[in-house]
Motif scaffolding. Sequence first.
Motif, PDB file in Angstrom:
ATOM      1  N   VAL A   1       0.836  -1.212   0.000  1.00  0.00           N
ATOM      2  CA  VAL A   1       0.000   0.000   0.000  1.00  0.00           C
ATOM      3  C   VAL A   1       0.867   1.256   0.000  1.00  0.00           C
ATOM      4  O   VAL A   1       0.556   2.236  -0.669  1.00  0.00           O
ATOM      5  CB  VAL A   1      -0.959  -0.019   1.215  1.00  0.00           C
ATOM      6  N   GLY A   2       1.943   1.232   0.765  1.00  0.00           N
ATOM      7  CA  GLY A   2       2.834   2.391   0.862  1.00  0.00           C
ATOM      8  C   GLY A   2       2.428   3.328   1.977  1.00  0.00           C
ATOM      9  O   GLY A   2       1.273   3.324   2.431  1.00  0.00           O
ATOM     10  N   SER A   3       3.381   4.112   2.405  1.00  0.00           N
ATOM     11  CA  SER A   3       3.138   4.986   3.559  1.00  0.00           C
ATOM     12  C   SER A   3       2.113   6.071   3.278  1.00  0.00           C
ATOM     13  O   SER A   3       1.281   6.382   4.137  1.00  0.00           O
ATOM     14  CB  SER A   3       4.449   5.606   4.054  1.00  0.00           C
TER      15      SER A   3
ATOM     16  N   ALA B   1      -4.022  12.564  13.171  1.00  0.00           N
ATOM     17  CA  ALA B   1      -2.902  11.975  12.432  1.00  0.00           C
ATOM     18  C   ALA B   1      -1.938  13.090  12.029  1.00  0.00           C
ATOM     19  O   ALA B   1      -2.346  14.080  11.427  1.00  0.00           O
ATOM     20  CB  ALA B   1      -3.410  11.224  11.210  1.00  0.00           C
ATOM     21  N   CYS B   2      -0.680  12.922  12.404  1.00  0.00           N
ATOM     22  CA  CYS B   2       0.301  13.989  12.201  1.00  0.00           C
ATOM     23  C   CYS B   2       1.468  13.502  11.341  1.00  0.00           C
ATOM     24  O   CYS B   2       1.545  12.340  10.971  1.00  0.00           O
ATOM     25  CB  CYS B   2       0.811  14.485  13.551  1.00  0.00           C
ATOM     26  N   ILE B   3       2.364  14.419  11.063  1.00  0.00           N
ATOM     27  CA  ILE B   3       3.519  14.103  10.232  1.00  0.00           C
ATOM     28  C   ILE B   3       4.353  12.984  10.838  1.00  0.00           C
ATOM     29  O   ILE B   3       4.898  12.154  10.111  1.00  0.00           O
ATOM     30  CB  ILE B   3       4.370  15.371   9.951  1.00  0.00           C
ATOM     31  N   ASN B   4       4.432  12.928  12.148  1.00  0.00           N
ATOM     32  CA  ASN B   4       5.221  11.859  12.770  1.00  0.00           C
ATOM     33  C   ASN B   4       4.625  10.486  12.487  1.00  0.00           C
ATOM     34  O   ASN B   4       5.369   9.505  12.363  1.00  0.00           O
ATOM     35  CB  ASN B   4       5.359  12.089  14.275  1.00  0.00           C
ATOM     36  N   MET B   5       3.310  10.401  12.366  1.00  0.00           N
ATOM     37  CA  MET B   5       2.683   9.127  12.016  1.00  0.00           C
ATOM     38  C   MET B   5       3.090   8.727  10.596  1.00  0.00           C
ATOM     39  O   MET B   5       3.411   7.566  10.336  1.00  0.00           O
ATOM     40  CB  MET B   5       1.162   9.205  12.116  1.00  0.00           C
ATOM     41  N   LEU B   6       3.093   9.693   9.697  1.00  0.00           N
ATOM     42  CA  LEU B   6       3.505   9.413   8.319  1.00  0.00           C
ATOM     43  C   LEU B   6       4.965   8.968   8.274  1.00  0.00           C
ATOM     44  O   LEU B   6       5.306   7.989   7.608  1.00  0.00           O
ATOM     45  CB  LEU B   6       3.276  10.649   7.442  1.00  0.00           C
ATOM     46  N   TYR B   7       5.812   9.663   9.000  1.00  0.00           N
ATOM     47  CA  TYR B   7       7.224   9.252   9.078  1.00  0.00           C
ATOM     48  C   TYR B   7       7.351   7.848   9.669  1.00  0.00           C
ATOM     49  O   TYR B   7       8.153   7.041   9.198  1.00  0.00           O
ATOM     50  CB  TYR B   7       8.026  10.215   9.949  1.00  0.00           C
ATOM     51  N   ALA B   8       6.556   7.568  10.699  1.00  0.00           N
ATOM     52  CA  ALA B   8       6.610   6.252  11.341  1.00  0.00           C
ATOM     53  C   ALA B   8       6.224   5.146  10.367  1.00  0.00           C
ATOM     54  O   ALA B   8       6.856   4.084  10.334  1.00  0.00           O
ATOM     55  CB  ALA B   8       5.702   6.231  12.564  1.00  0.00           C
ATOM     56  N   LEU B   9       5.200   5.395   9.571  1.00  0.00           N
ATOM     57  CA  LEU B   9       4.782   4.404   8.582  1.00  0.00           C
ATOM     58  C   LEU B   9       5.879   4.145   7.564  1.00  0.00           C
ATOM     59  O   LEU B   9       6.169   3.004   7.219  1.00  0.00           O
ATOM     60  CB  LEU B   9       3.501   4.866   7.881  1.00  0.00           C
TER      61      LEU B   9
ATOM     62  N   ARG C   1      13.569  12.014   1.675  1.00  0.00           N
ATOM     63  CA  ARG C   1      12.289  11.305   1.859  1.00  0.00           C
ATOM     64  C   ARG C   1      11.413  12.046   2.859  1.00  0.00           C
ATOM     65  O   ARG C   1      10.194  12.155   2.654  1.00  0.00           O
ATOM     66  CB  ARG C   1      12.534   9.866   2.321  1.00  0.00           C
ATOM     67  N   LYS C   2      11.987  12.585   3.919  1.00  0.00           N
ATOM     68  CA  LYS C   2      11.202  13.363   4.880  1.00  0.00           C
ATOM     69  C   LYS C   2      10.561  14.565   4.191  1.00  0.00           C
ATOM     70  O   LYS C   2       9.401  14.895   4.453  1.00  0.00           O
ATOM     71  CB  LYS C   2      12.069  13.828   6.044  1.00  0.00           C
ATOM     72  N   LYS C   3      11.297  15.209   3.307  1.00  0.00           N
ATOM     73  CA  LYS C   3      10.762  16.367   2.583  1.00  0.00           C
ATOM     74  C   LYS C   3       9.590  15.947   1.693  1.00  0.00           C
ATOM     75  O   LYS C   3       8.562  16.625   1.651  1.00  0.00           O
ATOM     76  CB  LYS C   3      11.861  17.025   1.748  1.00  0.00           C
ATOM     77  N   GLU C   4       9.743  14.835   0.988  1.00  0.00           N
ATOM     78  CA  GLU C   4       8.653  14.328   0.142  1.00  0.00           C
ATOM     79  C   GLU C   4       7.411  14.032   0.978  1.00  0.00           C
ATOM     80  O   GLU C   4       6.294  14.374   0.582  1.00  0.00           O
ATOM     81  CB  GLU C   4       9.092  13.050  -0.574  1.00  0.00           C
ATOM     82  N   LEU C   5       7.620  13.391   2.110  1.00  0.00           N
ATOM     83  CA  LEU C   5       6.499  13.054   2.976  1.00  0.00           C
ATOM     84  C   LEU C   5       5.842  14.297   3.563  1.00  0.00           C
ATOM     85  O   LEU C   5       4.617  14.361   3.690  1.00  0.00           O
ATOM     86  CB  LEU C   5       6.954  12.108   4.093  1.00  0.00           C
TER      87      LEU C   5
END
Length: 88
Positions: free
Chosen positions: A32-34, A48-56, A72-76
């Motif tokens: 599925v992807g992050s 749901a915050c940016i840290n959740m996205l980073y965690a995924l 990758r952090k910048k893209e996310l």
Amino acid sequence: MSELCKLPNIGKVVAEQLEMVGISTPSQLKTVGSEEAFARLATLDESACINMLYALEGAIQEIRWHNLSAKRKKELLEFFYFCKKQRK
């Protein structure tokens, strides 16, 4: 305990939320992807915050999210802001 909890950055609560949105195994999360997983989770959890996205993403890469590349952090982060605009 969920198989998802064996991944870095994924605790019991996030694993349960992932299962609620149809992601119940590490391989499903990777498929599925992050970004898609986060978008699904954001429909359940308004906090749901940016840290959740980073965690995924870290879970998919099997690393602590702190070790994600700056690129990758910048893209996310860009994806996160896009999602945030869509929710308004």
